[in-house]
Scaffold this motif. Sequence first.
Motif, PDB file in Angstrom:
ATOM      1  N   ALA A 108       0.813  -1.220   0.000  1.00  0.00           N
ATOM      2  CA  ALA A 108       0.000   0.000   0.000  1.00  0.00           C
ATOM      3  C   ALA A 108       0.845   1.269   0.000  1.00  0.00           C
ATOM      4  O   ALA A 108       0.679   2.142  -0.868  1.00  0.00           O
ATOM      5  CB  ALA A 108      -0.944  -0.016   1.201  1.00  0.00           C
ATOM      6  N   LEU A 109       1.761   1.399   0.954  1.00  0.00           N
ATOM      7  CA  LEU A 109       2.545   2.628   1.063  1.00  0.00           C
ATOM      8  C   LEU A 109       3.582   2.758  -0.043  1.00  0.00           C
ATOM      9  O   LEU A 109       3.878   3.865  -0.502  1.00  0.00           O
ATOM     10  CB  LEU A 109       3.230   2.686   2.434  1.00  0.00           C
ATOM     11  CG  LEU A 109       2.297   2.786   3.643  1.00  0.00           C
ATOM     12  CD1 LEU A 109       3.078   2.755   4.938  1.00  0.00           C
ATOM     13  CD2 LEU A 109       1.454   4.059   3.570  1.00  0.00           C
ATOM     14  N   VAL A 110       4.119   1.641  -0.501  1.00  0.00           N
ATOM     15  CA  VAL A 110       5.138   1.677  -1.556  1.00  0.00           C
ATOM     16  C   VAL A 110       4.540   2.130  -2.885  1.00  0.00           C
ATOM     17  O   VAL A 110       5.161   2.897  -3.639  1.00  0.00           O
ATOM     18  CB  VAL A 110       5.802   0.291  -1.701  1.00  0.00           C
ATOM     19  CG1 VAL A 110       6.763   0.272  -2.868  1.00  0.00           C
ATOM     20  CG2 VAL A 110       6.526  -0.087  -0.420  1.00  0.00           C
ATOM     21  N   SER A 111       3.344   1.678  -3.204  1.00  0.00           N
ATOM     22  CA  SER A 111       2.718   1.995  -4.488  1.00  0.00           C
ATOM     23  C   SER A 111       1.869   3.259  -4.458  1.00  0.00           C
ATOM     24  O   SER A 111       1.358   3.664  -5.504  1.00  0.00           O
ATOM     25  CB  SER A 111       1.831   0.813  -4.922  1.00  0.00           C
ATOM     26  OG  SER A 111       0.804   0.588  -3.968  1.00  0.00           O
ATOM     27  N   ILE A 166       3.124   8.994  -1.236  1.00  0.00           N
ATOM     28  CA  ILE A 166       4.029   8.574  -0.165  1.00  0.00           C
ATOM     29  C   ILE A 166       5.412   8.330  -0.756  1.00  0.00           C
ATOM     30  O   ILE A 166       5.553   7.626  -1.753  1.00  0.00           O
ATOM     31  CB  ILE A 166       3.509   7.305   0.543  1.00  0.00           C
ATOM     32  CG1 ILE A 166       2.153   7.571   1.200  1.00  0.00           C
ATOM     33  CG2 ILE A 166       4.507   6.817   1.578  1.00  0.00           C
ATOM     34  CD1 ILE A 166       2.184   8.594   2.321  1.00  0.00           C
ATOM     35  N   ASP A 167       6.428   8.932  -0.123  1.00  0.00           N
ATOM     36  CA  ASP A 167       7.817   8.752  -0.530  1.00  0.00           C
ATOM     37  C   ASP A 167       8.500   7.805   0.461  1.00  0.00           C
ATOM     38  O   ASP A 167       8.361   7.979   1.680  1.00  0.00           O
ATOM     39  CB  ASP A 167       8.531  10.104  -0.539  1.00  0.00           C
ATOM     40  CG  ASP A 167       9.873  10.040  -1.236  1.00  0.00           C
ATOM     41  OD1 ASP A 167      10.187   8.989  -1.819  1.00  0.00           O
ATOM     42  OD2 ASP A 167      10.621  11.043  -1.184  1.00  0.00           O
ATOM     43  N   GLY A 223      13.211   2.413   4.364  1.00  0.00           N
ATOM     44  CA  GLY A 223      12.265   1.909   5.349  1.00  0.00           C
ATOM     45  C   GLY A 223      11.515   2.979   6.116  1.00  0.00           C
ATOM     46  O   GLY A 223      10.750   2.662   7.032  1.00  0.00           O
ATOM     47  N   THR A 224      11.697   4.251   5.767  1.00  0.00           N
ATOM     48  CA  THR A 224      10.947   5.338   6.394  1.00  0.00           C
ATOM     49  C   THR A 224      10.034   5.982   5.352  1.00  0.00           C
ATOM     50  O   THR A 224      10.261   5.850   4.140  1.00  0.00           O
ATOM     51  CB  THR A 224      11.883   6.396   6.991  1.00  0.00           C
ATOM     52  OG1 THR A 224      12.741   6.894   5.954  1.00  0.00           O
ATOM     53  CG2 THR A 224      12.726   5.799   8.107  1.00  0.00           C
ATOM     54  N   TYR A 225       9.039   6.714   5.819  1.00  0.00           N
ATOM     55  CA  TYR A 225       7.992   7.217   4.935  1.00  0.00           C
ATOM     56  C   TYR A 225       7.763   8.701   5.170  1.00  0.00           C
ATOM     57  O   TYR A 225       7.805   9.187   6.298  1.00  0.00           O
ATOM     58  CB  TYR A 225       6.686   6.448   5.171  1.00  0.00           C
ATOM     59  CG  TYR A 225       6.836   4.956   5.050  1.00  0.00           C
ATOM     60  CD1 TYR A 225       6.697   4.309   3.823  1.00  0.00           C
ATOM     61  CD2 TYR A 225       7.163   4.174   6.158  1.00  0.00           C
ATOM     62  CE1 TYR A 225       6.858   2.941   3.706  1.00  0.00           C
ATOM     63  CE2 TYR A 225       7.320   2.807   6.049  1.00  0.00           C
ATOM     64  CZ  TYR A 225       7.170   2.197   4.827  1.00  0.00           C
ATOM     65  OH  TYR A 225       7.333   0.838   4.717  1.00  0.00           O
ATOM     66  N   GLY A 226       7.527   9.405   4.053  1.00  0.00           N
ATOM     67  CA  GLY A 226       7.196  10.821   4.092  1.00  0.00           C
ATOM     68  C   GLY A 226       6.175  11.151   3.027  1.00  0.00           C
ATOM     69  O   GLY A 226       5.868  10.331   2.153  1.00  0.00           O
ATOM     70  N   PHE A 227       5.664  12.371   3.074  1.00  0.00           N
ATOM     71  CA  PHE A 227       4.645  12.793   2.110  1.00  0.00           C
ATOM     72  C   PHE A 227       5.327  13.306   0.842  1.00  0.00           C
ATOM     73  O   PHE A 227       6.363  13.978   0.897  1.00  0.00           O
ATOM     74  CB  PHE A 227       3.764  13.887   2.704  1.00  0.00           C
ATOM     75  CG  PHE A 227       2.616  14.287   1.821  1.00  0.00           C
ATOM     76  CD1 PHE A 227       1.561  13.419   1.593  1.00  0.00           C
ATOM     77  CD2 PHE A 227       2.603  15.525   1.199  1.00  0.00           C
ATOM     78  CE1 PHE A 227       0.509  13.783   0.769  1.00  0.00           C
ATOM     79  CE2 PHE A 227       1.548  15.892   0.379  1.00  0.00           C
ATOM     80  CZ  PHE A 227       0.508  15.019   0.164  1.00  0.00           C
ATOM     81  N   LYS A 228       4.764  12.956  -0.318  1.00  0.00           N
ATOM     82  CA  LYS A 228       5.327  13.360  -1.613  1.00  0.00           C
ATOM     83  C   LYS A 228       4.312  14.217  -2.361  1.00  0.00           C
ATOM     84  O   LYS A 228       3.425  13.706  -3.036  1.00  0.00           O
ATOM     85  CB  LYS A 228       5.701  12.122  -2.438  1.00  0.00           C
ATOM     86  CG  LYS A 228       6.394  12.468  -3.757  1.00  0.00           C
ATOM     87  CD  LYS A 228       7.040  11.248  -4.391  1.00  0.00           C
ATOM     88  CE  LYS A 228       6.024  10.243  -4.841  1.00  0.00           C
ATOM     89  NZ  LYS A 228       6.611   9.110  -5.562  1.00  0.00           N
TER      90      LYS A 228
END
Length: 295
Positions: free
Chosen positions: A126-129, A133-134, A138-143
């Motif tokens: 979900a988060l990768v695709s 989401i950037d 292994g960490t996530y941010g808003f794109k």
Amino acid sequence: MIVTNKVKAGMDPALLRESELFKKKLSSSLEKRHAPIDSGSHKKKKPRTEKEGSSASKHNAESSNGSINIKTSSGYKFGCLAKIVNYMKTRHQNGDTHFLTIDEILDETKLLDISLKQKQWLINEALVSNPKIDVRDGTYGFKPKYNLKDKKALLRLLDKHDQLGMGGVLLDDVEEGLPNSAKAIKALGDQIIFVTRPDKKKILFYNDKHCQFVVDEEFQKLWRSVPVDSMDEEKIEEYLKKQGITSMQEMGPKKVLPVQKRKKKSGQRKNHFKTHNSHLAGVLEDYSDGVPVKN
């Protein structure tokens, strides 16, 4: 006991009966007075039949399974994903642009009750695709569409769009990518021009002051006197023709149509064999039948 028996023996039998009746009434009234009062809540419940017990247990099982199914359904999964994306967008707009781990995201969004399977789905799919989401180590941010740090970055973006003829930038995209965008836009002042579209969405344009010039008032009056509202290009061209003005389309170079090659007619094939020794036509003889025949 002897005295009482003697007294009873000398008494009138009618009086004895009345005294016995009085004693019975007195004892019955005392029993009623000291008996516990049964309320509606202390009534004995009827024992459940086997059928009622099975239906109740089945209902409880269905309700518990329903709650479990809600948490494992696809709607619940995508609801969690939408909540995470909206949270990441909000924190980015507030200036919190540093990346978070999945555990930090679940903690801040209060989604700690999701299952391990749903957590793996968020990490691996979900988060990768997700386009908003950037992912970095292994960490996530808003794109956002335009990643803008400050008001200078916004002004450079608008200037670039203006020079390349790309038009303006939607205010929604600016607010999405620029932290504290309202404050930055207010600080830029008249360096930005706002245009509102028919669908009420606002577009930002760069206000290039070097292109500003003064137009004579007579030309402005002539420009405004021409009614071109609600007219398409064909109607404008007809109006110009009536006024004796040649349109720009006709003044331009005329297109030269490519010359179509004529197709050869498909006729009978001609005999391309040449006839030789035509000067000996009267001298040659044919001996095929044994008799000489002059040609």
